[in-house]
Design a protein around this motif. Structure first.
Motif, PDB file in Angstrom:
ATOM      1  N   SER A   1      -6.861   3.495   2.144  1.00  0.00           N
ATOM      2  CA  SER A   1      -5.727   2.719   2.631  1.00  0.00           C
ATOM      3  C   SER A   1      -5.855   1.245   2.267  1.00  0.00           C
ATOM      4  CB  SER A   1      -5.600   2.886   4.145  1.00  0.00           C
ATOM      5  OG  SER A   1      -4.511   2.156   4.643  1.00  0.00           O
TER       6      SER A   1
ATOM      7  N   ALA B   1      -5.438   0.747  -1.597  1.00  0.00           N
ATOM      8  CA  ALA B   1      -4.055   0.992  -2.015  1.00  0.00           C
ATOM      9  C   ALA B   1      -3.143  -0.156  -1.597  1.00  0.00           C
ATOM     10  CB  ALA B   1      -3.561   2.305  -1.424  1.00  0.00           C
TER      11      ALA B   1
ATOM     12  N   PHE C   1       2.412   2.496   2.693  1.00  0.00           N
ATOM     13  CA  PHE C   1       1.956   3.235   1.520  1.00  0.00           C
ATOM     14  C   PHE C   1       0.471   3.557   1.624  1.00  0.00           C
ATOM     15  CE2 PHE C   1       0.045   3.266  -2.744  1.00  0.00           C
ATOM     16  CZ  PHE C   1       0.752   4.299  -3.325  1.00  0.00           C
ATOM     17  N   GLY C   2      -0.338   2.552   1.941  1.00  0.00           N
ATOM     18  CA  GLY C   2      -1.776   2.778   2.041  1.00  0.00           C
ATOM     19  C   GLY C   2      -2.124   3.761   3.144  1.00  0.00           C
TER      20      GLY C   2
ATOM     21  N   LEU D   1      -0.758   7.401   2.376  1.00  0.00           N
ATOM     22  CA  LEU D   1      -1.519   7.979   1.269  1.00  0.00           C
ATOM     23  C   LEU D   1      -2.837   8.545   1.773  1.00  0.00           C
ATOM     24  CD1 LEU D   1      -1.907   8.448  -1.802  1.00  0.00           C
ATOM     25  CD2 LEU D   1      -2.947   6.180  -1.910  1.00  0.00           C
TER      26      LEU D   1
ATOM     27  N   MET E   1      -3.766  12.613   2.212  1.00  0.00           N
ATOM     28  CA  MET E   1      -4.881  13.097   1.399  1.00  0.00           C
ATOM     29  C   MET E   1      -5.967  13.745   2.246  1.00  0.00           C
ATOM     30  SD  MET E   1      -5.439  10.084  -1.456  1.00  0.00           S
ATOM     31  CE  MET E   1      -6.954  10.852  -2.044  1.00  0.00           C
TER      32      MET E   1
END
Length: 255
Positions: free
Chosen positions: A5, A8, A49-50, A53, A57
């Motif tokens: 995180s 990113a 986004f971080g 993501l 994952m």
């Protein structure tokens, strides 16, 4: 989760700042703001986004966790639209209501109330308390986002407590989600400490508040937890008290 995180968010943030004008995400100064120049307000995109993501994952949790992600994404959609178009407050509440409905429909709600014994509270009481608690904290964090690093710093501490308690209680899914959001906040704070290069905007502040309050509910209301149901009030107390004090001061001033 934390590393993914953070990296990113830090990697994406310069690109967001550069193209904030193209995206229409610029915070212009006025008489109600303390900054005297145009500042991008796209930091929330980097945080989201971080965090998402890393969560997508790594998370292999129960449906509660996926419901929380879906609710968070609803907050992101409405928050992004608001940061670009300056939506009327009714639209902000609509997004928050939809996100809250999603998480509550999947079992994220307050079952045990502080100081009310071991029996579950009746649903006619649990549902409205949960609804107003989630909406209230989400907006409290949003209102606290007034100074460089303030809301992000406060929520960084709050989420750190949530992660520590979740690890101690063996709730690793909650810990992963919490660390993912912390990573996004750390990446954002690199660009938000004074003098700020970017603001998180309504997207970021609402998302962080929404995720934190739901993580605290999950942590304390799960049947396998021994956490006191009053814990969310303690770890989320600062933004709540800050918002209440601001409201009281504004009412006294007639604003």
């Amino acid at each position: 989760a934390f590393a993914i995180s953070t990296i990113a968010c830090i990697a994406l943030m310069p690109l967001l700042i550069r193209y904030a004008g193209v995206l229409g995400m610029l915070d212009k100064p006025d008489n109600r703001k303390i900054h005297d120049q145009v500042i991008p307000r796209c930091g929330g995109i980097g945080i989201a986004f971080g965090a998402f993501l890393a969560i997508l994952m790594l998370i292999k949790g129960e449906y509660h966790c996926y419901a929380l992600v879906i609710g968070g994404m609803i907050i992101v959609i409405f928050g992004l639209t608001d940061d670009i178009l300056n939506l009327h407050y009714r639209w902000k509440f609509l997004g928050q209501f939809l996100a809250t409905f999603v998480v509550m429909s999947q079992g994220i709600f307050i079952r045990e109330l502080p100081f009310s014994g071991l029996n579950d509270a009746p649903l006619w009481l649990s549902y409205p308390i949960t609804f107003f608690f989630i909406i209230g904290v989400t907006n409290a964090v949003n209102l606290a986002d007034g100074l460089d690093g303030l809301a992000a710093g406060v929520m960084l501490l709050t989420l750190s407590f949530i992660v520590v308690f979740s690890v101690l209680s063996g709730s690793m899914d909650i810990a992963i989600i919490g660390l993912a959001i912390i990573g996004g906040l750390i990446g954002f704070l690199k660009f938000n400490t004074y003098p700020a290069l970017v603001f998180m905007g309504d997207l970021g502040s609402q998302l962080v508040g929404f995720m934190a309050v739901n993580l605290s509910i999950l942590l304390t209301q799960d049947a396998h937890q021994a956490m006191n149901p009053a814990l969310p009030l303690l770890i989320l107390g600062l933004p709540i008290l800050d918002t209440l004090s601001v409201m009281i001061l504004r009412l006294k001033a007639g604003l």
